[in-house]
Design a protein around this motif. Sequence first.
Motif, PDB file in Angstrom:
ATOM      1  N   GLN A  92       0.555  -1.781   0.103  1.00  0.00           N
ATOM      2  CA  GLN A  92       0.075   0.654   0.145  1.00  0.00           C
ATOM      3  C   GLN A  92       0.931   1.684   0.263  1.00  0.00           C
ATOM      4  O   GLN A  92       0.542   2.285  -0.414  1.00  0.00           O
ATOM      5  CB  GLN A  92      -1.128  -0.092   1.573  1.00  0.00           C
ATOM      6  CG  GLN A  92      -1.555  -0.834   0.888  1.00  0.00           C
ATOM      7  CD  GLN A  92      -1.737  -2.279   2.410  1.00  0.00           C
ATOM      8  OE1 GLN A  92      -0.660  -3.090   2.174  1.00  0.00           O
ATOM      9  NE2 GLN A  92      -2.610  -2.702   2.725  1.00  0.00           N
ATOM     10  N   VAL A  93       1.737   1.606   0.641  1.00  0.00           N
ATOM     11  CA  VAL A  93       2.867   2.397   1.092  1.00  0.00           C
ATOM     12  C   VAL A  93       4.184   2.641  -0.090  1.00  0.00           C
ATOM     13  O   VAL A  93       3.738   4.342  -1.509  1.00  0.00           O
ATOM     14  CB  VAL A  93       3.818   1.823   2.104  1.00  0.00           C
ATOM     15  CG1 VAL A  93       4.641   3.404   2.157  1.00  0.00           C
ATOM     16  CG2 VAL A  93       3.292   1.954   3.416  1.00  0.00           C
ATOM     17  N   GLU A  94       4.092   1.742  -1.150  1.00  0.00           N
ATOM     18  CA  GLU A  94       4.032   1.218  -2.801  1.00  0.00           C
ATOM     19  C   GLU A  94       3.740   1.834  -3.307  1.00  0.00           C
ATOM     20  O   GLU A  94       3.946   2.552  -4.139  1.00  0.00           O
ATOM     21  CB  GLU A  94       5.486   0.250  -2.509  1.00  0.00           C
ATOM     22  CG  GLU A  94       5.911  -0.031  -4.558  1.00  0.00           C
ATOM     23  CD  GLU A  94       6.120  -0.895  -4.393  1.00  0.00           C
ATOM     24  OE1 GLU A  94       7.545  -0.582  -4.965  1.00  0.00           O
ATOM     25  OE2 GLU A  94       6.216  -1.775  -4.349  1.00  0.00           O
ATOM     26  N   PHE A 107      -3.927   6.774  -5.969  1.00  0.00           N
ATOM     27  CA  PHE A 107      -4.437   5.987  -5.163  1.00  0.00           C
ATOM     28  C   PHE A 107      -4.569   5.940  -3.595  1.00  0.00           C
ATOM     29  O   PHE A 107      -4.361   6.541  -3.374  1.00  0.00           O
ATOM     30  CB  PHE A 107      -3.368   4.811  -4.900  1.00  0.00           C
ATOM     31  CG  PHE A 107      -3.317   3.533  -3.728  1.00  0.00           C
ATOM     32  CD1 PHE A 107      -4.575   2.758  -3.850  1.00  0.00           C
ATOM     33  CD2 PHE A 107      -2.884   3.561  -2.464  1.00  0.00           C
ATOM     34  CE1 PHE A 107      -5.049   1.598  -2.874  1.00  0.00           C
ATOM     35  CE2 PHE A 107      -3.076   2.709  -1.264  1.00  0.00           C
ATOM     36  CZ  PHE A 107      -4.047   1.788  -1.768  1.00  0.00           C
ATOM     37  N   ASP A 108      -6.125   5.296  -3.273  1.00  0.00           N
ATOM     38  CA  ASP A 108      -6.720   6.396  -1.585  1.00  0.00           C
ATOM     39  C   ASP A 108      -6.525   5.063  -1.038  1.00  0.00           C
ATOM     40  O   ASP A 108      -7.143   4.511  -1.389  1.00  0.00           O
ATOM     41  CB  ASP A 108      -8.348   6.200  -1.838  1.00  0.00           C
ATOM     42  CG  ASP A 108      -8.484   7.570  -0.194  1.00  0.00           C
ATOM     43  OD1 ASP A 108      -7.683   7.007   0.504  1.00  0.00           O
ATOM     44  OD2 ASP A 108      -9.327   8.503  -0.216  1.00  0.00           O
ATOM     45  N   ALA A 109      -5.140   5.024   0.151  1.00  0.00           N
ATOM     46  CA  ALA A 109      -5.637   3.385   1.050  1.00  0.00           C
ATOM     47  C   ALA A 109      -6.732   3.589   1.811  1.00  0.00           C
ATOM     48  O   ALA A 109      -7.193   2.460   2.313  1.00  0.00           O
ATOM     49  CB  ALA A 109      -4.165   3.757   2.142  1.00  0.00           C
ATOM     50  N   LEU A 110      -8.016   4.914   2.240  1.00  0.00           N
ATOM     51  CA  LEU A 110      -8.396   4.770   3.042  1.00  0.00           C
ATOM     52  C   LEU A 110     -10.032   3.993   2.548  1.00  0.00           C
ATOM     53  O   LEU A 110     -10.968   3.274   2.978  1.00  0.00           O
ATOM     54  CB  LEU A 110      -8.886   6.054   3.353  1.00  0.00           C
ATOM     55  CG  LEU A 110      -8.196   6.460   4.493  1.00  0.00           C
ATOM     56  CD1 LEU A 110      -8.822   8.190   4.825  1.00  0.00           C
ATOM     57  CD2 LEU A 110      -7.330   5.816   5.683  1.00  0.00           C
TER      58      LEU A 110
END
Length: 224
Positions: A92-94, A107-110
Motif C-alpha cells: 500500500q505504501v508503494e 490510489f486512496d489507501a482509505l
Amino acid sequence: MILALNRSIMITILVALVLGPVAVLFGFDIVKTPADLLKWSSRIVTFLTCVCLLLNWTPALRFVHLVTLGRLWWFPWLEGTWRAEIRSNWPQVERLYEAAKGNAPQFDALTDPVTEADEKVTGADVTIKVGLFELEIEIIPDGTQRCSTTDYVRPSWMKPGKPKLSYVYTQVDPLPVAPTDTRMHSGAGIVEFMRNGELSGEYWTNRKGENGLNTSGTIIIRRN
C-alpha cells in the motif's frame, strides 16, 4: 525468562531462597554466634550464585521449567525453531509512492480496495533462544540474506491476559537495496502466545521513516 515473573512471585522466590536456609540453620541450632551466621551466609550466597549460573544453561533451565510446570505459572517455553508469516503494509505504501510520482493510477489507501498483491505474505525462519536472564529472537526472511536480531525482549504475563513478548530489533541487509529501502533499520513488535501455541501480533519499523515510507504489519509465528 526471569523478567516474566511478576513481582509477588519473584519476591516470594527470593525470600524462600535467602531466608529459608537461614531459618533452617537457626531451627536446627547450627548457627549460634555471629561468626557462624557470617560463615553460613557466605555459603548461601555462593550456593545461590552457582544455582543462577546453572540455570543460565538452557538444558538446566528447561528441566526446572518442565518439572515445576512453569508453563502454567511462569511463561511458555519458547526455545527452538519456528516459521513466521509476515504481512507488511509496504504494498500500500508503494502504491501511494508510485501514484504520487505519477507512475501509477491515483490510489486512496482509505477507500480503494485491497488487491491480492497488497496481501503478499513473506515466510521466514525464526530461532528463539532462552536463558534465565535473556531471550533472543532471530528472523531470516525466505530468499534473502536479511537478518533481524533482537536488541531487547521483555516477556510478561498479566493474567488473565495472554503471555506476551515485547521486543526491539535491528534488521541488516548485506546486499544492495532499492532507493525506497535501507540496508539497516530498527523496529519493534508485540506478540501474544495464543491457545493454539502460535505467537501472533504486530510490528512496526523506522524503515525510510525520514521519507514517510516506514512500514508496519502483522506477524504469526508457528513452531516447526
